[in-house]
Motif scaffolding. Structure first.
Motif, PDB file in Angstrom:
ATOM      1  N   MET A   1       0.843  -1.209   0.000  1.00  0.00           N
ATOM      2  CA  MET A   1       0.000   0.000   0.000  1.00  0.00           C
ATOM      3  C   MET A   1       0.875   1.256   0.000  1.00  0.00           C
ATOM      4  O   MET A   1       1.899   1.306   0.665  1.00  0.00           O
ATOM      5  CB  MET A   1      -0.919   0.007   1.219  1.00  0.00           C
ATOM      6  N   ILE A   2       0.469   2.239  -0.782  1.00  0.00           N
ATOM      7  CA  ILE A   2       1.216   3.486  -0.890  1.00  0.00           C
ATOM      8  C   ILE A   2       0.483   4.571  -0.092  1.00  0.00           C
ATOM      9  O   ILE A   2      -0.680   4.869  -0.369  1.00  0.00           O
ATOM     10  CB  ILE A   2       1.349   3.922  -2.360  1.00  0.00           C
ATOM     11  N   ASN A   3       1.166   5.148   0.866  1.00  0.00           N
ATOM     12  CA  ASN A   3       0.620   6.268   1.631  1.00  0.00           C
ATOM     13  C   ASN A   3       1.424   7.505   1.238  1.00  0.00           C
ATOM     14  O   ASN A   3       2.468   7.785   1.829  1.00  0.00           O
ATOM     15  CB  ASN A   3       0.707   6.001   3.130  1.00  0.00           C
ATOM     16  N   PHE A   4       0.957   8.228   0.240  1.00  0.00           N
ATOM     17  CA  PHE A   4       1.741   9.336  -0.298  1.00  0.00           C
ATOM     18  C   PHE A   4       1.910  10.469   0.711  1.00  0.00           C
ATOM     19  O   PHE A   4       2.988  11.076   0.795  1.00  0.00           O
ATOM     20  CB  PHE A   4       1.098   9.878  -1.580  1.00  0.00           C
ATOM     21  N   GLU A   5       0.888  10.769   1.486  1.00  0.00           N
ATOM     22  CA  GLU A   5       0.984  11.854   2.462  1.00  0.00           C
ATOM     23  C   GLU A   5       2.042  11.536   3.526  1.00  0.00           C
ATOM     24  O   GLU A   5       2.788  12.422   3.957  1.00  0.00           O
ATOM     25  CB  GLU A   5      -0.380  12.111   3.102  1.00  0.00           C
ATOM     26  N   GLN A   6       2.118  10.283   3.902  1.00  0.00           N
ATOM     27  CA  GLN A   6       3.145   9.882   4.859  1.00  0.00           C
ATOM     28  C   GLN A   6       4.532   9.997   4.223  1.00  0.00           C
ATOM     29  O   GLN A   6       5.490  10.451   4.866  1.00  0.00           O
ATOM     30  CB  GLN A   6       2.911   8.442   5.307  1.00  0.00           C
ATOM     31  N   ALA A   7       4.646   9.613   2.954  1.00  0.00           N
ATOM     32  CA  ALA A   7       5.922   9.709   2.242  1.00  0.00           C
ATOM     33  C   ALA A   7       6.372  11.167   2.137  1.00  0.00           C
ATOM     34  O   ALA A   7       7.564  11.465   2.248  1.00  0.00           O
ATOM     35  CB  ALA A   7       5.790   9.095   0.847  1.00  0.00           C
ATOM     36  N   LYS A   8       5.432  12.074   1.973  1.00  0.00           N
ATOM     37  CA  LYS A   8       5.768  13.500   1.921  1.00  0.00           C
ATOM     38  C   LYS A   8       6.366  13.980   3.234  1.00  0.00           C
ATOM     39  O   LYS A   8       7.315  14.783   3.245  1.00  0.00           O
ATOM     40  CB  LYS A   8       4.513  14.339   1.602  1.00  0.00           C
ATOM     41  N   GLU A   9       5.840  13.498   4.329  1.00  0.00           N
ATOM     42  CA  GLU A   9       6.368  13.876   5.635  1.00  0.00           C
ATOM     43  C   GLU A   9       7.790  13.333   5.823  1.00  0.00           C
ATOM     44  O   GLU A   9       8.652  14.013   6.391  1.00  0.00           O
ATOM     45  CB  GLU A   9       5.447  13.364   6.740  1.00  0.00           C
ATOM     46  N   VAL A  10       8.041  12.124   5.334  1.00  0.00           N
ATOM     47  CA  VAL A  10       9.386  11.544   5.402  1.00  0.00           C
ATOM     48  C   VAL A  10      10.344  12.373   4.552  1.00  0.00           C
ATOM     49  O   VAL A  10      11.484  12.628   4.950  1.00  0.00           O
ATOM     50  CB  VAL A  10       9.372  10.075   4.929  1.00  0.00           C
ATOM     51  N   PHE A  11       9.871  12.800   3.403  1.00  0.00           N
ATOM     52  CA  PHE A  11      10.690  13.618   2.507  1.00  0.00           C
ATOM     53  C   PHE A  11      11.077  14.938   3.187  1.00  0.00           C
ATOM     54  O   PHE A  11      12.226  15.375   3.116  1.00  0.00           O
ATOM     55  CB  PHE A  11       9.919  13.885   1.210  1.00  0.00           C
ATOM     56  N   LYS A  12      10.122  15.561   3.850  1.00  0.00           N
ATOM     57  CA  LYS A  12      10.399  16.818   4.558  1.00  0.00           C
ATOM     58  C   LYS A  12      11.466  16.610   5.632  1.00  0.00           C
ATOM     59  O   LYS A  12      12.345  17.453   5.816  1.00  0.00           O
ATOM     60  CB  LYS A  12       9.112  17.354   5.190  1.00  0.00           C
ATOM     61  N   LYS A  13      11.390  15.485   6.337  1.00  0.00           N
ATOM     62  CA  LYS A  13      12.387  15.193   7.370  1.00  0.00           C
ATOM     63  C   LYS A  13      13.759  14.952   6.743  1.00  0.00           C
ATOM     64  O   LYS A  13      14.785  15.370   7.280  1.00  0.00           O
ATOM     65  CB  LYS A  13      11.953  13.979   8.197  1.00  0.00           C
ATOM     66  N   TYR A  14      13.779  14.264   5.612  1.00  0.00           N
ATOM     67  CA  TYR A  14      15.031  13.997   4.911  1.00  0.00           C
ATOM     68  C   TYR A  14      15.730  15.298   4.538  1.00  0.00           C
ATOM     69  O   TYR A  14      16.959  15.421   4.641  1.00  0.00           O
ATOM     70  CB  TYR A  14      14.759  13.169   3.649  1.00  0.00           C
ATOM     71  N   LEU A  15      14.967  16.292   4.126  1.00  0.00           N
ATOM     72  CA  LEU A  15      15.535  17.561   3.678  1.00  0.00           C
ATOM     73  C   LEU A  15      16.182  18.361   4.809  1.00  0.00           C
ATOM     74  O   LEU A  15      16.965  19.273   4.542  1.00  0.00           O
ATOM     75  CB  LEU A  15      14.447  18.415   3.013  1.00  0.00           C
ATOM     76  N   GLN A  16      15.892  18.022   6.041  1.00  0.00           N
ATOM     77  CA  GLN A  16      16.440  18.770   7.171  1.00  0.00           C
ATOM     78  C   GLN A  16      17.963  18.643   7.268  1.00  0.00           C
ATOM     79  O   GLN A  16      18.615  19.446   7.942  1.00  0.00           O
ATOM     80  CB  GLN A  16      15.803  18.296   8.483  1.00  0.00           C
ATOM     81  N   ASP A  17      18.539  17.666   6.583  1.00  0.00           N
ATOM     82  CA  ASP A  17      19.993  17.503   6.578  1.00  0.00           C
ATOM     83  C   ASP A  17      20.681  18.444   5.591  1.00  0.00           C
ATOM     84  O   ASP A  17      21.910  18.416   5.481  1.00  0.00           O
ATOM     85  CB  ASP A  17      20.362  16.058   6.225  1.00  0.00           C
ATOM     86  N   TYR A  18      19.896  19.242   4.886  1.00  0.00           N
ATOM     87  CA  TYR A  18      20.448  20.116   3.848  1.00  0.00           C
ATOM     88  C   TYR A  18      20.119  21.583   4.133  1.00  0.00           C
ATOM     89  O   TYR A  18      19.232  21.887   4.924  1.00  0.00           O
ATOM     90  CB  TYR A  18      19.923  19.680   2.471  1.00  0.00           C
ATOM     91  N   ASP A  19      20.838  22.471   3.475  1.00  0.00           N
ATOM     92  CA  ASP A  19      20.661  23.912   3.651  1.00  0.00           C
ATOM     93  C   ASP A  19      19.424  24.364   2.871  1.00  0.00           C
ATOM     94  O   ASP A  19      19.492  24.577   1.657  1.00  0.00           O
ATOM     95  CB  ASP A  19      21.912  24.650   3.149  1.00  0.00           C
ATOM     96  N   LEU A  20      18.331  24.516   3.567  1.00  0.00           N
ATOM     97  CA  LEU A  20      17.051  24.822   2.912  1.00  0.00           C
ATOM     98  C   LEU A  20      16.987  26.242   2.382  1.00  0.00           C
ATOM     99  O   LEU A  20      16.028  26.598   1.683  1.00  0.00           O
ATOM    100  CB  LEU A  20      15.899  24.565   3.887  1.00  0.00           C
ATOM    101  N   GLU A  21      17.988  27.075   2.699  1.00  0.00           N
ATOM    102  CA  GLU A  21      18.026  28.437   2.173  1.00  0.00           C
ATOM    103  C   GLU A  21      18.961  28.558   0.970  1.00  0.00           C
ATOM    104  O   GLU A  21      19.083  29.631   0.385  1.00  0.00           O
ATOM    105  CB  GLU A  21      18.467  29.405   3.283  1.00  0.00           C
ATOM    106  N   HIS A  22      19.620  27.473   0.608  1.00  0.00           N
ATOM    107  CA  HIS A  22      20.477  27.451  -0.576  1.00  0.00           C
ATOM    108  C   HIS A  22      19.586  27.527  -1.814  1.00  0.00           C
ATOM    109  O   HIS A  22      18.620  26.772  -1.936  1.00  0.00           O
ATOM    110  CB  HIS A  22      21.299  26.159  -0.577  1.00  0.00           C
ATOM    111  N   GLY A  23      19.903  28.421  -2.747  1.00  0.00           N
ATOM    112  CA  GLY A  23      19.058  28.633  -3.914  1.00  0.00           C
ATOM    113  C   GLY A  23      18.796  27.379  -4.722  1.00  0.00           C
ATOM    114  O   GLY A  23      17.658  27.134  -5.161  1.00  0.00           O
ATOM    115  N   LYS A  24      19.828  26.567  -4.919  1.00  0.00           N
ATOM    116  CA  LYS A  24      19.663  25.349  -5.710  1.00  0.00           C
ATOM    117  C   LYS A  24      18.817  24.313  -4.964  1.00  0.00           C
ATOM    118  O   LYS A  24      18.043  23.572  -5.592  1.00  0.00           O
ATOM    119  CB  LYS A  24      21.032  24.772  -6.080  1.00  0.00           C
ATOM    120  N   ILE A  25      18.966  24.249  -3.656  1.00  0.00           N
ATOM    121  CA  ILE A  25      18.143  23.339  -2.857  1.00  0.00           C
ATOM    122  C   ILE A  25      16.684  23.769  -2.936  1.00  0.00           C
ATOM    123  O   ILE A  25      15.779  22.942  -3.135  1.00  0.00           O
ATOM    124  CB  ILE A  25      18.612  23.312  -1.383  1.00  0.00           C
ATOM    125  N   GLU A  26      16.440  25.061  -2.761  1.00  0.00           N
ATOM    126  CA  GLU A  26      15.069  25.580  -2.853  1.00  0.00           C
ATOM    127  C   GLU A  26      14.460  25.251  -4.209  1.00  0.00           C
ATOM    128  O   GLU A  26      13.298  24.846  -4.297  1.00  0.00           O
ATOM    129  CB  GLU A  26      15.075  27.098  -2.650  1.00  0.00           C
TER     130      GLU A  26
END
Length: 260
Positions: A1-26
């Motif tokens: 079963m695919i829970n896309f909304e849950q996967a989105k939350e995991v993705f947001k957590k994954y991004l915390q290891d990166y500089d979210l204010e970097h232009g290329k990251i944004e």
């Protein structure tokens, strides 16, 4: 079963290891969600069932996961100068087993892996089964679809490494690139010699769509005209070529949509 909304939350957590204010990251975060939207748009237009629509969205969410580590390591999007971001992303997901954070069910693994590995290649590899090929085609179209939005809206410096609007406006288009475009050819990376060659190559994505919906999306949003008209070309030859490219591109898309 695919829970896309849950996967989105995991993705947001994954991004915390990166500089979210970097232009290329944004840019890549916006691009990821743009590709998700495009994948859903294309999948629904193809009348796929809900399972495959959700799978297409999940693939879109993960297709560029290697980009963030690429930017962190090299501050560059050019795979030929750094690392193949699709291979890197696939390794992060499957060699490091991060995929299990996004989806517990293993039955989609081969489809997700092959779609990601093929999304940035000149051609899809041979030997994929029907469902693998379908999703490889969807993510390739969705990626190209949102790339038109990126080129129409995002800051130039983040789109092409170290290139400003002024540099592009004063640059030229190689004859081979122009001729290839006018002959409906996808432009090969190694053939690009100038920054304007890169700019034209993005518009040439229209020649590599698998399904009509992606082209419909591009026409609905007037992306071809927005991309071409975004620059004030100082070189007369470049200006003339870009007008011809714009006319040809719009005519080509309309022909694929059976509007001419």
């Amino acid at each position: 079963m695919i829970n896309f909304e849950q996967a989105k939350e995991v993705f947001k957590k994954y991004l915390q290891d990166y500089d979210l204010e970097h232009g290329k990251i944004e840019l890549k975060i916006r691009h990821t969600y743009g590709v998700v939207s495009a994948s859903e748009y294309i999948s629904k237009k193809l009348f796929l069932d809900n399972e495959n629509i959700e799978l297409a969205k999940l693939i879109a969410l993960l297709h560029d996961i290697g980009r963030f580590e690429q930017i962190k390591r090299f501050d560059c999007f050019i795979d030929s100068k750094t690392i193949d971001h699709a291979v890197l992303g696939n390794d992060i997901l499957f060699k490091d087993n991060l995929i299990r954070n996004f989806i517990k069910d293993t039955k989609y693994d081969d489809i997700i892996s092959k779609a990601i590995l093929n999304h940035n290649k000149l051609e899809i590899e041979k030997g994929l089964d029907e469902i693998e090929l379908l999703h490889a085609k969807i993510i390739r179209d969705a990626d190209k679809t949102d790339n038109f939005r990126v080129k129409a809206e995002e800051n130039f410096e983040n789109v092409i490494d170290n290139v400003t609007k002024e540099i592009l406006e004063n640059d030229v288009i190689s004859d081979k690139i122009f001729n290839d475009f006018m002959n409906n050819k996808v432009i090969i990376h190694k053939d690009r010699k100038t920054f304007m060659d890169f700019w034209v190559s993005y518009i040439a994505f229209i020649f590599d769509f698998n399904f009509v919906p992606g082209l419909e999306y591009i026409e609905e949003n007037d992306y071809i005209n927005k991309i071409v008209d975004r620059l004030d070309y100082k070189n007369i030859d470049t200006k003339e070529k870009m007008e011809k490219i714009k006319t040809h591109a719009n005519k080509y898309v309309k022909s694929k949509l059976n509007k001419i």
